[in-house]
Design an enzyme around this catalytic site. Structure first.
Site, PDB file in Angstrom:
ATOM      1  N   LYS A   1       1.099  -1.202  -0.059  1.00  0.00           N
ATOM      2  CA  LYS A   1      -0.187   0.148  -0.051  1.00  0.00           C
ATOM      3  C   LYS A   1       1.028   1.288  -0.097  1.00  0.00           C
ATOM      4  O   LYS A   1       1.807   1.608   0.949  1.00  0.00           O
ATOM      5  CB  LYS A   1      -0.726   0.073   1.011  1.00  0.00           C
ATOM      6  CG  LYS A   1      -1.844   1.325   0.988  1.00  0.00           C
ATOM      7  CD  LYS A   1      -2.429   1.852   2.305  1.00  0.00           C
ATOM      8  CE  LYS A   1      -1.803   2.866   2.963  1.00  0.00           C
ATOM      9  NZ  LYS A   1      -1.941   4.314   2.446  1.00  0.00           N
TER      10      LYS A   1
ATOM     11  N   GLU B   1      10.449   0.652   9.731  1.00  0.00           N
ATOM     12  CA  GLU B   1      11.322   1.729   9.456  1.00  0.00           C
ATOM     13  C   GLU B   1      10.871   2.939   9.888  1.00  0.00           C
ATOM     14  O   GLU B   1       9.712   3.440   9.198  1.00  0.00           O
ATOM     15  CB  GLU B   1      11.969   1.748   8.181  1.00  0.00           C
ATOM     16  CG  GLU B   1      12.526   0.475   7.274  1.00  0.00           C
ATOM     17  CD  GLU B   1      14.110   0.296   7.836  1.00  0.00           C
ATOM     18  OE1 GLU B   1      14.416   1.487   8.293  1.00  0.00           O
ATOM     19  OE2 GLU B   1      14.592  -0.559   7.451  1.00  0.00           O
TER      20      GLU B   1
ATOM     21  N   CYS C   1      13.240  10.950   6.701  1.00  0.00           N
ATOM     22  CA  CYS C   1      13.531  10.111   8.014  1.00  0.00           C
ATOM     23  C   CYS C   1      14.699  10.167   8.468  1.00  0.00           C
ATOM     24  O   CYS C   1      14.853  10.566   9.838  1.00  0.00           O
ATOM     25  CB  CYS C   1      13.070   8.797   7.954  1.00  0.00           C
ATOM     26  SG  CYS C   1      14.140   7.872   6.675  1.00  0.00           S
TER      27      CYS C   1
ATOM     28  N   GLU D   1      10.121  14.871  15.786  1.00  0.00           N
ATOM     29  CA  GLU D   1      10.344  15.094  14.419  1.00  0.00           C
ATOM     30  C   GLU D   1       9.539  15.917  13.899  1.00  0.00           C
ATOM     31  O   GLU D   1       8.406  16.135  13.777  1.00  0.00           O
ATOM     32  CB  GLU D   1      10.175  13.726  13.822  1.00  0.00           C
ATOM     33  CG  GLU D   1      10.487  13.311  12.266  1.00  0.00           C
ATOM     34  CD  GLU D   1      10.297  12.042  11.880  1.00  0.00           C
ATOM     35  OE1 GLU D   1       9.314  11.656  12.189  1.00  0.00           O
ATOM     36  OE2 GLU D   1      11.146  11.448  11.002  1.00  0.00           O
TER      37      GLU D   1
END
Ligand code: NAP
Ligand code: MG
Length: 503
Positions: free
Chosen positions: A208, A282, A316, A413
């Site tokens: 997906k 991840e 990331c 983040e």
């Protein structure tokens, strides 16, 4: 004296005095716009890709995907329901049991080589499509995303007939069917990272893509058809988070692989607790880029700029925290500001653009809120002064100095073009500050001393440590996190080990 940024529409007025050194950069000629002309060959409507065919979703529903650079609709994408996800997994299981799982590795390799070559043939078209759907500058999709995606297929094609070397002395077997969910920051590249090792090893896949960036996965489905991959080996189901959850929770896959936020990763892990599914995660990051006083300063500044403003900071492993050795802190801050003044923010299809569009309105809202918190908590903000397009989602490259470890901008983040700068006096302090985070995906070290690089690489709790460079990738190099950045590795021999059973 008129001071212009590189985006200013007119030439600078003549000045009598010498401009201050940092302003020389600002007085460049404006660039001509150079829109990319390749036709991205988009369909107006994309179905689900199940069992080798594009099919209408059983839900009968579609959602629009837009270009974040101008907010225009690009195409309608099928919204998968539970029955579609189920059909995709059944197709994958059939393919794994009857064709793909039985092929010798050298035959699987031929298909992977074919996919890689077809991707190279259509590279420019894919680059334009990736840029239009996700907002990243064309020079990045053209020079990084698409070639890297092809490189991953080439690399894993090379492994497919040499799998006995993945675990010497052991016999290995594929896991069977794998469910995969990916984010929007590197749409095609994440597809390649996930598909290539799984397929090389003999697994079949249901994947997906992210809701805002499904187009290049569906264009890859066209390549998969052209490569004559047996039906069902790769299936794409599109939609938002619920579709991702249905892929992760389905009973058929022996393994699920997820790339995305730590928050969603935790939800998935909770939902799979007690099952015997293999998992790789991840997740997010808050990397430190660490500059010592003996570093090649100009090179380091360029590395910092690349580390945080590359792909609008939608990375990331972005170097979102800069740790600077105190003796060079002021010099580096001045150089960073000068460099930021000439960053061109704007139309991602212009090949001179450095910083493109933020991927979605929602992400723009998250970045804006976190930047406000930085100002409210007392850090000093600097933004480059370039004019932004009237339509579309854009955010000016931003740096915060005077940041302390407790500030939200130093801990959370941001996933946008925002850099927080902290200082240190000793190597120990740098290590302590760099490791003082819930994440551990990557780090960068800038110094002239090899011994210091080795010491830092040993002490830093990060999956990747770049030395005197940043954001360098290679399919042969394993990538993955420590702590809340996840577990499992992608790339290299280690990545293949995560897609097989040792028997
Ligand atoms: P996200 O919100 O976690 O979404 C990632 C994917 O998961 C999307 O396809 C999303 O669908 C789907 N999803 C959402 N809720 C789900 C659920 N409950 N169950 C299963 N799937 C679900 O992350 P993002 O905002 O797209 O991406 C940014 C994050 O990815 C950042 O934290 C970044 O650090 C991380 N990232 C990590 C790596 C790495 O290698 N470690 C690489 C790239 C990105 P929709 O978005 O379509 O709703
Ligand atoms: Mg889009």
């Amino acid at each position: 004296m008129a001071i212009l940024t590189a985006n200013s529409p007119t030439r600078p007025a003549r000045s009598r005095g010498r401009p201050a050194p940092e302003l020389i950069f600002g007085n460049l000629w404006p660039f001509d716009p150079a829109p990319e002309t390749a036709d991205p060959k988009l369909r107006t409507e994309y179905g689900l890709f199940i069992n080798g065919k594009f099919v209408a979703p059983r839900t009968g529903r579609y959602f629009p995907t837009i270009n974040p650079a101008n907010e225009q609709k690009l195409a309608d994408i099928a919204l998968a329901g539970a029955a579609d996800v189920d059909a995709a997994f059944r197709a994958a299981r059939r393919a794994q049991e009857t064709t793909w799982g039985r092929l010798p590795g050298r035959e699987r390799a031929k298909y992977l080589f074919r996919i890689a070559r077809l991707l190279q043939d259509r590279a420019r078209e894919f680059a334009v499509a990736e840029t239009m759907d996700g907002g990243k500058p064309i020079k990045e999709s053209r020079d990084f995303d698409i070639p890297m995606a092809a490189a991953h297929f080439f690399y894993h094609a090379g492994w497919a007939d040499k799998l006995e070397y993945v675990a010497p002395g052991r016999r290995i077997a594929p896991l069977g069917v794998v469910g995969q969910v990916i984010p929007w920051n590197f749409p095609l590249l994440m597809c390649a990272w996930k598909l290539a090792p799984a397929l090389a090893m003999g697994n079949c896949v249901v994947l997906k893509p992210a809701e805002t960036t499904s187009i290049t996965a569906l264009k890859l489905a066209e390549i998969i058809q052209d490569a004559d991959l047996p039906p069902g080996v790769v299936n794409f189901v599109t939609g938002a988070g619920e579709v991702g959850a249905a892929v992760m929770k389905h009973s058929i896959p022996a393994k699920v692989a997820f790339t995305g936020s730590t928050e969603v990763g935790k939800i998935i892990m909770r939902s799979l607790a007690g099952s015997d599914k293999k998992m790789t995660m991840e997740l997010g990051g808050k990397a430190a880029n660490i500059i010592f006083d003996d570093a090649p300063i100009d090179q380091a500044v360029e590395g910092v700029i690349n580390g945080i403003f590359f792909n609008q900071g939608h990375v990331c492993c972005a170097g979102s925290r800069l740790l600077v050795h105190e003796p060079v802190a002021e010099r580096i801050l001045a150089k960073l500001k000068a460099r930021m003044k000439v960053l061109r923010v704007g139309d991602p299809l212009d090949k001179n653009t450095d910083v493109g569009a933020i991927n979605s309105k929602e992400q723009l809202g998250k970045i804006t809120a976190l930047v406000k918190s930085g100002v409210a908590e007392g850090a000093q903000m600097f933004q480059s002064g370039c004019a932004l397009p009237a339509k579309g989602y854009y955010f000016l490259p931003t740096i915060f100095s005077g940041v302390s470890m407790s500030h939200r901008v130093a801990r959370e983040e941001i996933f946008g073009p925002v850099l927080s700068i902290l200082t240190f006096r000793t190597l120990e302090e740098a290590v302590e500050k760099a490791n003082n985070t819930a994440y551990g995906l990557s780090a960068g070290v800038w110094t002239d001393k090899g011994s210091r690089i080795l010491k830092m690489a040993t002490e830093l709790k990060a999956g990747v440590v770049w030395a005197n460079t940043y954001n360098k990738f290679d399919p042969a190099s394993p990538f993955g996190g420590y702590k809340e950045s996840g577990f499992g590795r992608e790339g290299g021999r280690q990545g293949l080990l995560d897609y097989c059973r040792l028997v």
